[in-house]
Design a protein around this motif. Structure first.
Motif, PDB file in Angstrom:
ATOM      1  N   ILE A 182      -5.814   1.950 -10.340  1.00  0.00           N
ATOM      2  CA  ILE A 182      -6.166   1.988  -8.389  1.00  0.00           C
ATOM      3  C   ILE A 182      -7.180   2.888  -8.622  1.00  0.00           C
ATOM      4  O   ILE A 182      -8.771   3.216  -7.701  1.00  0.00           O
ATOM      5  CB  ILE A 182      -5.444   2.501  -8.120  1.00  0.00           C
ATOM      6  CG1 ILE A 182      -3.687   2.364  -7.687  1.00  0.00           C
ATOM      7  CG2 ILE A 182      -5.601   3.108  -6.422  1.00  0.00           C
ATOM      8  CD1 ILE A 182      -2.610   2.896  -7.342  1.00  0.00           C
ATOM      9  N   GLU A 188       0.879  -1.109  -0.551  1.00  0.00           N
ATOM     10  CA  GLU A 188      -0.210   0.090   0.237  1.00  0.00           C
ATOM     11  C   GLU A 188       0.984   1.690  -0.329  1.00  0.00           C
ATOM     12  O   GLU A 188       1.223   1.663   1.114  1.00  0.00           O
ATOM     13  CB  GLU A 188      -1.045   0.074   0.891  1.00  0.00           C
ATOM     14  CG  GLU A 188      -2.083  -1.275   1.267  1.00  0.00           C
ATOM     15  CD  GLU A 188      -3.217  -1.294   1.767  1.00  0.00           C
ATOM     16  OE1 GLU A 188      -2.769   0.243   2.853  1.00  0.00           O
ATOM     17  OE2 GLU A 188      -3.996  -1.985   1.773  1.00  0.00           O
ATOM     18  N   ASN A 212      -9.436   3.580  -4.729  1.00  0.00           N
ATOM     19  CA  ASN A 212      -8.833   3.916  -3.943  1.00  0.00           C
ATOM     20  C   ASN A 212      -8.075   5.155  -4.717  1.00  0.00           C
ATOM     21  O   ASN A 212      -8.224   5.719  -5.368  1.00  0.00           O
ATOM     22  CB  ASN A 212      -7.715   2.660  -4.344  1.00  0.00           C
ATOM     23  CG  ASN A 212      -8.504   1.187  -3.183  1.00  0.00           C
ATOM     24  OD1 ASN A 212      -9.474   1.225  -2.488  1.00  0.00           O
ATOM     25  ND2 ASN A 212      -7.987  -0.080  -4.283  1.00  0.00           N
ATOM     26  N   GLN A 213      -7.290   5.543  -3.388  1.00  0.00           N
ATOM     27  CA  GLN A 213      -6.727   6.785  -3.258  1.00  0.00           C
ATOM     28  C   GLN A 213      -4.831   6.652  -4.413  1.00  0.00           C
ATOM     29  O   GLN A 213      -4.452   5.388  -4.355  1.00  0.00           O
ATOM     30  CB  GLN A 213      -5.793   7.294  -1.647  1.00  0.00           C
ATOM     31  CG  GLN A 213      -4.875   7.823  -1.911  1.00  0.00           C
ATOM     32  CD  GLN A 213      -6.321   9.780  -1.923  1.00  0.00           C
ATOM     33  OE1 GLN A 213      -6.649   9.542  -1.048  1.00  0.00           O
ATOM     34  NE2 GLN A 213      -5.442  10.031  -2.284  1.00  0.00           N
TER      35      GLN A 213
END
Lengths: 209, 209
Positions: A168, A136, A173-174
């Motif tokens: 992503i 991550e 997600n970020q």
């Protein structure tokens, strides 16, 4: 014709093969060693023959280390979500020595250089992309050298990571922040003697007070 | 803080102790060696540890050689009545390499330097005077370096040999010629950039066509 004793000539030949050491320097070094006592000579000889002993490469970040994973990757106090990408192990050590970076590293093992036959396969770029996908990661700081090859490699990496960012974003997600270390005038540098590209980069990268 | 593997750090420390090699050069050399294969590394290591093997000093002229007496002194074709006095073995080899000198040598082992504690006792001056008295010498060429210490040593030697000449004249024999190698502009040198003393010596030593 008089000749040097063969043991000295042999040492001069061996020393001349080192980078940046010409025949005159090699001769000076050989005569310096000749005057040293045997303990000093053996210390140097032993240090050379054992240089590879106990040296391994970290399987996470490819840094040269004595343990695998290296001390940095094994340290739970470091920010494992910030990866600083460098060309060589020494670059990572130099950045680490500043004490200003608490993330982890990724050593490429060189730069892209088509003329010398160094393509993405010769570097650890694939493994970096694997890390970017699996771990991550919040930020990738690209810290290759500010040379032609270093810049090209940096651009290539930025492009690859942006590709991953597309995936992503799709998954909600970020996205990963990608940054490049600042280029500009070095501390103690002189504006008058700086080259055009350095000045250009210094202007481009100006910051408001 | 990340650290270099100890074997590499140890080699860097050892290399930094060599003259003219700072920490950065030592680091570059250590990493160069690290990338070399074991055969090259061992060749260098062995050449260093064996540098003193088979090296001796000629008991006649104090030159560094593999035999005693050295090849020059053992050669019956050389003029044993012309002695060229030099500071170090390498100076003798440099003169011998020109092929213009067919005499023999005497290596002083340094120059007079009171500040560093080098007096006549630390050099082979006494032995030289012994040779001058015992061997049938025709000429002594003083070829110490054209430095302050070299010139002082040359003058000291000239004075000593002139003292011996007094004795020789009294006994009705041929006196010994004492000469000093020429000082002036080096080949390829530039008059414009030559220092005052070199120019002065070049004028003093001028020769008629």
């Amino acid at each position: 014709m008089a000749k040097l004793p063969s043991s000295i000539q042999r040492l001069i030949n061996e020393l001349s093969r080192l980078p940046g050491i010409g025949p005159k320097t090699a001769q000076r070094l050989a005569f310096y060693l000749l005057k040293k006592d045997s303990i000093d000579i053996n210390n140097l000889s032993l240090a050379i023959s054992q240089v590879k002993n106990g040296v391994t490469f970290c399987s996470v970040c490819h840094i040269m280390a004595e343990t695998d994973p290296c001390g940095i990757d094994a340290d739970p106090k470091r920010d494992h979500d910030v990866i600083c990408v460098v060309e060589e192990s020494l670059d990572a050590l130099a950045i680490d020595k500043t004490g200003q970076f608490n993330g982890v590293f990724h050593v490429l093992g060189g730069v892209l250089n088509p003329l010398e036959g160094t393509g993405p396969e010769q570097l650890t770029i694939n493994h970096l992309m694997q890390r970017v996908r699996q771990e991550e990661v919040k930020e990738i700081i690209i810290a290759t050298n500010p040379s032609l090859e270093g810049e090209t490699t940096a651009m290539h990496l930025a492009k690859l990571i942006k590709g991953v960012n597309q995936e992503i974003i799709k998954s909600g997600n970020q996205e990963i922040k990608v940054s490049r270390i600042a280029r500009g005038l070095p501390m103690g540098g002189d504006l008058e003697y700086a080259d055009d590209i350095t000045l250009m980069r210094a202007l481009e990268g100006r910051r408001e007070y």
